[in-house]
Design a protein around this motif. Structure first.
Motif, mmCIF file in Angstrom:
data_model
loop_
_atom_site.group_PDB
_atom_site.id
_atom_site.type_symbol
_atom_site.label_atom_id
_atom_site.label_comp_id
_atom_site.label_asym_id
_atom_site.label_seq_id
_atom_site.Cartn_x
_atom_site.Cartn_y
_atom_site.Cartn_z
ATOM 1 N N HIS A 501 -57.984 9.717 0.674
ATOM 2 C CA HIS A 501 -56.642 9.163 0.817
ATOM 3 C C HIS A 501 -55.712 9.992 -0.059
ATOM 4 C CE1 HIS A 501 -59.130 5.693 2.068
ATOM 5 N NE2 HIS A 501 -58.120 5.488 2.918
ATOM 6 N N ASN A 502 -54.678 10.538 0.574
ATOM 7 C CA ASN A 502 -53.794 11.490 -0.090
ATOM 8 C C ASN A 502 -52.381 10.941 -0.231
ATOM 9 O OD1 ASN A 502 -56.038 13.035 0.200
ATOM 10 N ND2 ASN A 502 -55.060 14.695 1.335
ATOM 11 N N ALA A 503 -51.752 11.390 -1.313
ATOM 12 C CA ALA A 503 -50.310 11.169 -1.438
ATOM 13 C C ALA A 503 -49.589 12.228 -0.604
ATOM 14 C CB ALA A 503 -49.896 11.272 -2.907
ATOM 15 N N PRO A 504 -48.362 11.989 -0.185
ATOM 16 C CA PRO A 504 -47.620 13.013 0.577
ATOM 17 C C PRO A 504 -47.461 14.290 -0.252
ATOM 18 C CG PRO A 504 -46.535 10.881 0.720
ATOM 19 C CD PRO A 504 -47.596 10.744 -0.317
ATOM 20 N N THR A 505 -47.565 15.421 0.408
ATOM 21 C CA THR A 505 -47.459 16.705 -0.289
ATOM 22 C C THR A 505 -46.021 17.144 -0.480
ATOM 23 O OG1 THR A 505 -47.727 17.848 1.824
ATOM 24 C CG2 THR A 505 -49.717 17.464 0.521
ATOM 25 N N THR A 506 -45.095 16.259 -0.227
ATOM 26 C CA THR A 506 -43.681 16.587 -0.427
ATOM 27 C C THR A 506 -43.331 16.536 -1.905
ATOM 28 O OG1 THR A 506 -43.166 14.262 -0.024
ATOM 29 C CG2 THR A 506 -43.000 15.773 1.848
ATOM 30 N N PRO A 507 -42.377 17.350 -2.347
ATOM 31 C CA PRO A 507 -41.996 17.364 -3.770
ATOM 32 C C PRO A 507 -41.646 15.970 -4.278
ATOM 33 C CG PRO A 507 -40.996 19.215 -2.619
ATOM 34 C CD PRO A 507 -41.620 18.352 -1.561
ATOM 35 N N GLY A 508 -42.140 15.659 -5.447
ATOM 36 C CA GLY A 508 -41.850 14.376 -6.083
ATOM 37 C C GLY A 508 -42.848 13.290 -5.779
ATOM 38 N N ASN A 509 -43.661 13.475 -4.712
ATOM 39 C CA ASN A 509 -44.588 12.416 -4.304
ATOM 40 C C ASN A 509 -46.056 12.707 -4.643
ATOM 41 O OD1 ASN A 509 -42.563 10.787 -3.158
ATOM 42 N ND2 ASN A 509 -42.606 11.988 -1.261
ATOM 43 N N GLU A 510 -46.352 13.953 -5.004
ATOM 44 C CA GLU A 510 -47.751 14.344 -5.240
ATOM 45 C C GLU A 510 -48.154 13.964 -6.668
ATOM 46 O OE1 GLU A 510 -50.309 18.147 -3.533
ATOM 47 O OE2 GLU A 510 -48.199 18.346 -4.035
ATOM 48 N N THR A 511 -48.154 12.621 -6.891
ATOM 49 C CA THR A 511 -48.457 12.112 -8.227
ATOM 50 C C THR A 511 -49.429 10.953 -8.134
ATOM 51 O OG1 THR A 511 -46.722 10.441 -8.290
ATOM 52 C CG2 THR A 511 -46.098 12.688 -8.919
ATOM 53 N N ILE A 512 -50.012 10.594 -9.301
ATOM 54 C CA ILE A 512 -50.936 9.463 -9.336
ATOM 55 C C ILE A 512 -50.189 8.134 -9.302
ATOM 56 C CG2 ILE A 512 -51.033 9.208 -11.852
ATOM 57 C CD1 ILE A 512 -54.073 8.821 -11.556
ATOM 58 N N SER A 513 -48.891 8.169 -9.566
ATOM 59 C CA SER A 513 -48.095 6.936 -9.609
ATOM 60 C C SER A 513 -47.374 6.665 -8.294
ATOM 61 C CB SER A 513 -47.074 7.014 -10.751
ATOM 62 O OG SER A 513 -46.240 8.153 -10.589
ATOM 63 N N TYR A 514 -47.614 7.495 -7.262
ATOM 64 C CA TYR A 514 -46.962 7.259 -5.972
ATOM 65 C C TYR A 514 -47.415 5.910 -5.410
ATOM 66 C CZ TYR A 514 -45.940 7.698 -0.999
ATOM 67 O OH TYR A 514 -45.495 7.479 0.281
ATOM 68 N N VAL A 515 -46.463 5.054 -5.032
ATOM 69 C CA VAL A 515 -46.779 3.691 -4.611
ATOM 70 C C VAL A 515 -46.627 3.491 -3.110
ATOM 71 C CG1 VAL A 515 -46.204 2.674 -6.836
ATOM 72 C CG2 VAL A 515 -44.405 2.953 -5.101
ATOM 73 N N GLY A 516 -46.239 4.495 -2.371
ATOM 74 C CA GLY A 516 -46.100 4.351 -0.935
ATOM 75 C C GLY A 516 -47.442 4.407 -0.229
ATOM 76 N N PRO A 517 -47.418 4.378 1.087
ATOM 77 C CA PRO A 517 -48.681 4.420 1.848
ATOM 78 C C PRO A 517 -49.359 5.787 1.695
ATOM 79 C CG PRO A 517 -46.793 4.579 3.314
ATOM 80 C CD PRO A 517 -46.246 4.265 1.960
ATOM 81 N N LEU A 518 -50.672 5.742 1.525
ATOM 82 C CA LEU A 518 -51.469 6.969 1.441
ATOM 83 C C LEU A 518 -51.934 7.351 2.829
ATOM 84 C CD1 LEU A 518 -53.636 6.179 -1.724
ATOM 85 C CD2 LEU A 518 -51.512 7.498 -1.610
ATOM 86 N N ALA A 519 -52.058 8.646 3.051
ATOM 87 C CA ALA A 519 -52.491 9.161 4.349
ATOM 88 C C ALA A 519 -53.915 9.670 4.252
ATOM 89 C CB ALA A 519 -51.556 10.280 4.800
ATOM 90 N N ALA A 520 -54.630 9.578 5.384
ATOM 91 C CA ALA A 520 -55.991 10.116 5.435
ATOM 92 C C ALA A 520 -55.928 11.628 5.287
ATOM 93 C CB ALA A 520 -56.651 9.732 6.749
ATOM 94 N N GLY A 521 -56.746 12.137 4.374
ATOM 95 C CA GLY A 521 -56.745 13.572 4.140
ATOM 96 C C GLY A 521 -57.812 14.282 4.942
ATOM 97 N N THR A 522 -57.996 15.537 4.642
ATOM 98 C CA THR A 522 -59.007 16.321 5.334
ATOM 99 C C THR A 522 -60.395 15.845 4.928
ATOM 100 O OG1 THR A 522 -58.944 17.981 3.569
ATOM 101 C CG2 THR A 522 -57.524 18.334 5.470
ATOM 102 N N ALA A 523 -61.380 16.145 5.752
ATOM 103 C CA ALA A 523 -62.761 15.734 5.493
ATOM 104 C C ALA A 523 -63.237 16.308 4.166
ATOM 105 C CB ALA A 523 -63.652 16.198 6.633
#
Length: 890
Positions: A501-523
Motif C-alpha cells: 500500500h503506497n502513498a501518492p508519489t506526488t510532491p508533499g504526499n510521499e510521507t509516513i503521515s499522509y492520511v488520504g487513501p493509499l493505493a495498491a503498489g507494485t508486486a
C-alpha cells in the motif's frame, strides 16, 4: 539414649562458616549474602536433624549450658542398650531407605564483562538445593508386591543454570522404569561474533544551514553485543518403561519432550528500505514417542520391532529489536532508521523523499532530516518523508512429523559366527501452513507490505545395516559391515506476491503521515520466489558403505586389524527436472590399520592409521584426501601411579577442482588439520593424599584460497595486499565478471585460521584424617592463534586468549551423616596479543596505495590501532565463586 548437642553443632558451624567468609572477602554486600545463606543452611540442617530423629523414633536430649546438678545418692540406672547403627539407612516396613540432601548457596563476585561471565559460567548468588537423593531397596527376605527398588536424585535447583532430576524403579521380572528431567539455561553473548565493527564518530547531522552542519547529530551507535546473542532455556524430559525385561518377549515404551525457548537477536536484511536487527522469540519443541517389542526365540538371538514417531513444532517469530528504535515520528511513534550494520554513512538525505520534505529541504546542501527531541534525553524527531521502520513481524510456524519403523536382529547362536543388522524406513512430512511477513513504516512510497504463503516438504528414508563376524580360528577373525541409506526430499514453496500500500508519489504526499487513501503498489517479492510463482525443489542422496575387516591376534600381546573401506555417495539437487539438475557422485576408497600392543602387564598401546581418498567433493572445502592417526597408551608406574598419553592427528586436503568446474579465482588448495597430543599422571599412594597433572596441546587449522571484498573508503581502510611486482593484488575474477570500475575484490590470497591451544591442570587431594578432606588445583586454557583479516577493523578476539580457573575445596565431617563443605572457584578470562591485518588501503582502484595497517597516514580504525577488544565492548572478566553446603544423610 542418643545424645545430640544441637547448640554445640550450631555454634561450631556458624563460627567455621563466618571465619571462611571474612578471610575470603570483607565487604558488606558479601557478608550480607553469606549471612543469608548460612541461615538457610542452619535452618535446613536443624530441620533435617529433627526429621531424622523423629523417623528413627530416637529421643533427643539437648545439653544445657548450665552444669548438671550433682548426682543423687540413688542407685545408678542400668545402662540402656542403643539400637544398632544403620549408617544412614532407615528400615521402614520391608524396605531399607537412605536419603541425603545438600543445602547451601553461592556467593559470587564478578568484575569486568558480565556478558562474558554469563556466556562462560553463569553461576549467581543465592540459596540453592545443590543435591538430593532418595533410595529405597527391598529387604532380602521381603516380598513386596509392586516395587523392589526405587531411586531418585537431582541437583542444581533454586537458581543454577543447569538442573537435573532422575527417577527409576523396578519390580523383578515384571517391569523397569526410568525418567529424567533436565533444564539448561543458555546465555550467549560473545560480542565479536557477527559484529560489523562500527567505528566511533559516524553520525547523521540533524540538518544543515547554508551548507554547514548544525551541532546536533544522530550517532550511529557501536554494536556492543553479538547480533546473534541469545538467552534461552531448554527443558528436556525422557521416560522409558520396559515390561517383562527378562522374558522371551518384552515390551518397551518411551516418551521424550524437548522445549527450547527464549529471546535472541537475529540479523534481518532488506526490511523496508534498509537492514534491521531483529528480536527473535524462539519457541521450538519436539515430542518423541517410542514403542518396541523384542522377541528372543532362541538363546543368544533376539529380534526387535520398533516404532518411533517424532513431532516437531517451530513457533518462533521475529520483531524489531527494541534497541533499534532510535528515532520517533512527530506523533511520538517510535521508529528505526535501520542499517545497523553499516560501517560508513548509515543514513543520509538519500533516505528521504526530498520533494515531500517541505521547508526541511531547500537543495542538496541545505536540508534538515532530524529535529530536536521533545524531552531531554528523548529520541530525535525524524522528518515524515524519510524512510523508517515502525513495525515488523515475521511468523513461520512449522510442523513436522517423522514416523520411523525399524526391524533389528542379532544372533551369536552359531559357534564362531555373529550376525546383527537392522532395516529402517521413514516417511516424514513437514509443512509451513501460514507464512506471514508484514512491514509498516516508509520505504519510498511504500507505507506497508505483507507477504503470505505456505511450503511443504517430504523426507523419505530407506536405510539398512548388516554386520557379520566369523571367528575362523583362535587367532583370526573376519568381519564385514555393510551400510546403506537412500534419502529423497521433494518440496515446494508458494509465497504469494507481496501486497503493498503506497502513498501518492506526488510532491508533499510521499510521507509516513499522509492520511488520504493509499493505493495498491507494485508486486513485492522476496529473494528466491520472484513474482509469487510456486518454487519446487528436490534433494536426494544415497550412501553405500562397505567395511571389510581382518583381525589377527599375532600373540597374546599383539593384535593387528586391517579394514578396507569402499563408499559411494550420490547427491542430486534440482529446482525441477532437466538441465537444472545437479548430480554429484563421490567414490571413496581407503584403509584403516590398527595395532594393539601389551608389551608388559603394566603397559598398553593402541594405534590406528586411516587413509582415505575421494574422487570428488560436494562443497569447495569438502575433503578429497584424508589422513587420520591415533595413538593411546597407558602405563602403570606403580599400582598407585598411572601415566597416560594420547595423539590424534587428522589432516584433510582438496587440491583439485570439484566436479570439473574451474573457479574464476584459481585452485582452492584447501587444507585443514586438527592435531592433539596429551599426557597425564595420576598418583594416589594412599587414602591421605594424591595428585594428578595433565597437559594437552591442540592445533586446529583451516586454509583456502579466496578472493575477498576489502570495502575500503577514504576514511575506512580495507585489507589489501600486493603482487610480486608491488602493484595492488586485485582478483582476476573482477574483470572476468565484467567489472571495470568497482575493483573491490582482492586476491587470490590465503584465507586461514589457526588456533593452537595449550591446556594444563594440576590437582592435589589431602585428607589428614577421616573427618577432613581437601582438594586444590589450577586449570588454564591458553590460545595463541591468528587468522586472515578480510575486515581491516577485525581483531583476533578469542584466538588470542587465556581462560583460567584455580579452585579449593574442603569437606569437614561434623558428625556421621553431617558434612560441611566449602568450594571456592576463581574464573578469569582475558584477550590480548597481536591482532589485525598487516596491510591496508584506502581505496579499491588500480592505483590504490598499500600501507601497513598501523600507519598514521591511514584515516580510520584498523585492528593494529585498536585495543584487543576491537570496536565493541571489552570481554575480559574475573569472578570469585564461593559455594557453601551442608550435606546431610538420614
Amino acid at each position: 539414649m542418643r545424645r545430640i548437642d544441637i547448640a554445640s553443632w550450631q555454634t561450631r558451624l556458624e563460627m567455621t562458616t563466618f571465619s571462611c567468609i571474612t578471610r575470603w572477602h570483607n565487604n558488606q554486600t558479601f557478608l550480607s549474602e553469606a549471612s543469608r545463606i548460612v541461615r538457610v543452611i542452619l535452618i535446613g540442617a536443624l530441620l533435617l536433624t529433627a526429621g531424622r530423629i523423629v523417623a528413627q523414633g530416637t529421643a533427643i536430649t539437648v545439653t544445657s549450658a548450665v552444669p548438671d546438678a550433682p548426682a543423687s545418692s540413688a542407685l545408678p540406672e542400668a545402662p540402656v542398650a542403643e539400637p544398632p547403627a544403620t549408617s544412614g539407612q532407615e528400615q521402614m516396613s520391608r524396605y531399607v531407605i537412605r536419603q541425603t540432601a545438600d543445602i547451601g548457596g553461592r556467593i559470587v563476585g564478578v568484575s569486568g564483562s558480565g556478558a562474558m561471565y554469563d556466556t562462560l559460567v553463569n553461576l549467581h548468588s543465592g540459596p540453592r538445593v545443590l543435591g538430593q537423593t532418595y533410595t529405597m531397596h527391598a529387604l532380602p527376605d521381603a516380598k513386596p508386591l509392586l516395587l523392589d527398588s526405587l531411586s531418585a536424585f537431582g541437583n542444581g535447583f533454586g537458581g543454577d543454570p543447569i538442573n537435573f532430576a532422575r527417577l527409576s524403579f523396578f519390580k523383578g521380572k515384571l517391569y523397569e522404569f526410568t525418567g529424567t528431567f533436565r533444564r539448561d539455561r543458555q546465555y550467549f553473548d560473545y560480542d565479536l561474533l557477527g559484529n560489523p565493527s562500527i567505528p566511533l564518530g559516524i553520525s547523521t547531522p540533524y540538518g544543515m544551514v547554508a551548507g554547514q552542519p548544525t551541532a546536533a547529530s544522530l550517532s550511529h551507535q557501536q554494536l556492543t553485543q553479538s547480533p546473534v546473542m541469545f538467552n534461552t532455556v531448554r527443558r528436556m524430559t525422557d521416560t522409558s518403561l520396559t515390561l517383562l525385561p527378562l522374558s522371551n518377549i518384552s515390551f518397551r515404551a518411551g516418551y521424550s519432550q524437548n522445549i527450547f525457548q527464549g529471546p535472541s537477536l537475529s540479523p534481518g536484511y532488506l526490511i523496508g528500505a534498509s537492514d534491521q536487527l531483529l528480536r527473535e522469540y524462539q519457541r521450538n519443541s519436539s515430542d518423541d514417542f517410542l514403542a518396541s517389542m523384542t522377541w528372543k526365540p532362541l538363546a543368544l538371538t533376539s529380534i526387535t520391532f520398533e516404532e518411533q514417531i517424532d513431532h516437531y513444532k517451530a513457533d518462533s517469530y521475529f520483531t524489531l529489536a527494541p534497541g533499534q528504535l532510535n528515532v520517533q515520528e512527530a506523533d511520538g511513534t517510535p521508529a528505526a532508521t535501520g542499517n545497523w550494520d553499516a560501517t560508513a554513512a548509515p543514513y543520509s538525505i538519500a533516505s528521504c523523499n526530498t520533494s515531500s520534505m517541505g521547508s526541511a529541504y531547500t537543495n542538496a546542501t541545505n536540508y534538515t532530516i532530524f529535529s530536536a527531541p521533545q524531552t531531554a534525553g528523548g529520541r530525535p524527531i525524524v522528518n515524515p518523508a524519510c524512510n523508517v521502520t515502525t513495525n515488523y513481524l515475521r511468523a513461520q510456524p512449522t510442523r513436522a512429523i517423522y514416523p520411523t519403523e525399524m526391524l533389528r536382529f542379532q544372533s551369536s547362536r552359531m559357534r564362531g559366527l555373529a550376525v546383527n543388522g537392522d532395516l529402517r524406513y521413514t516417511r516424514a512430512n513437514s509443512s509451513l501452513a501460514n507464512y506471514y511477513e508484514a512491514f509498516q513504516g516508509l520505504d519510498g512510497a511504500i507505507r506497508n507490505y505483507s507477504l503470505t504463503g505456505n511450503a511443504k516438504v517430504q523426507r523419505r528414508v530407506v536405510s539398512s545395516d548388516l554386520g557379520v563376524t566369523w571367528q575362523s580360528s583362535k587367532t583370526i577373525s573376519v568381519s564385514d559391515q555393510l551400510d546403506f541409506s537412500n534419502v529423497r526430499q521433494p518440496g515446494s514453496a508458494n509465497i504469494t506476491t507481496g501486497v503493498t500500500h503506497n502513498a501518492p508519489t506526488t510532491p508533499g504526499n510521499e510521507t509516513i503521515s499522509y492520511v488520504g487513501p493509499l493505493a495498491a503498489g507494485t508486486a513485492y517479492s522476496i529473494e528466491g520466489n520472484p513474482a509469487g510463482v510456486p518454487l519446487y525443489g528436490y534433494f536426494g542422496q544415497r550412501f553405500l558403505t562397505n567395511n571389510a575387516t581382518v583381525t589377527w591376534d599375532a600373540s597374546p600381546k599383539t593384535s593387528l586389524t586391517f579394514t578396507y573401506r569402499y563408499r559411494t555417495h550420490s547427491i542430486v539437487q534440482t529446482a525441477g527436472t532437466g538441465a537444472s539438475s545437479v548430480l554429484v557422485t563421490i567414490h571413496e576408497n581407503g584403509g584403516i590399520f590398527n595395532v594393539a600392543l601389551h608389551p608388559t602387564t603394566q603397559w598398553r598401546i593402541n594405534g590406528t592409521a586411516e587413509m582415505l581418498y575421494d574422487d570428488n567433493a560436494l562443497t569447495p572445502i569438502g575433503p578429497r584426501q584424508t589422513k587420520h592417526y591415533r595413538i593411546h597408551t597407558l602405563y602403570k608406574l606403580r599400582p598407585w601411579a598411572t601415566l597416560s598419553g594420547a595423539l590424534n592427528d587428522l589432516e584433510r586436503h582438496n587440491n583439485t577442482f570439484n566436479t570439473g568446474v574451474t573457479p574464476i579465482d584459481g585452485p582452492l588448495q584447501h587444507v585443514d588439520h586438527t592435531r592433539n597430543v596429551g599426557v597425564g599422571v595420576i598418583v594416589a599412594p594412599n587414602e591421605h593424599y594424591g595428585f594428578d597433572v595433565n597437559y594437552d596441546y591442540s592445533d586446529i587449522y583451516i586454509s583456502t584460497n579466496v578472493c575477498y571484498l576489502n570495502g575500503a573508503t577514504s576514511t575506512l581502510p580495507g585489507t589489501a595486499s600486493t603482487t610480486s611486482s608491488g602493484s595492488p593484488n586485485l582478483c582476476p575474477g573482477v574483470f572476468s565478471r565484467g567489472s571495470t570500475t568497482v575493483l573491490s575484490d582482492w586476491g587470490p590470497t590465503r584465507d586461514f585460521m589457526d588456533a593452537p591451544t595449550q591446556y594444563a591442570s594440576v590437582g592435589f587431594d589431602f585428607s589428614p584424617n577421616k573427618k577432613i578432606r581437601t582438594s586444590a588445583g589450577y586449570r588454564i586454557s591458553a590460545v595463541s592463534g591468528n587468522q586472515f583479516f578480510a575486515n581491516a577493523q577485525q581483531v583476533n578476539g578469542s584466538l588470542q586468549s587465556a581462560y583460567q580457573s584455580p579452585y579449593f575445596n574442603v569437606a569437614w565431617t561434623l558428625h556421621p551423616g553431617l558434612i560441611w563443605k566449602a568450594n571456592y572457584d576463581y574464573f578469569g578470562y582475558g584477550e590480548g596479543g597481536p591482532s589485525g591485518a598487516p596491510f591496508c588501503s584506502s581505496s579499491t582502484s588500480l592505483t590504490s596505495v598499500v600501507l601497513p595497517c598501523g600507519s598514521s597516514v591511514l584515516l580510520g580504525p584498523t585492528g593494529l590501532k585498536e585495543p584487543s577488544s576491537g570496536l565493541t565492548a571489552p570481554r575480559n572478566m574475573h569472578a570469585n565463586v564461593l559455594t557453601l553446603t551442608i550435606h546431610y544423610e538420614f
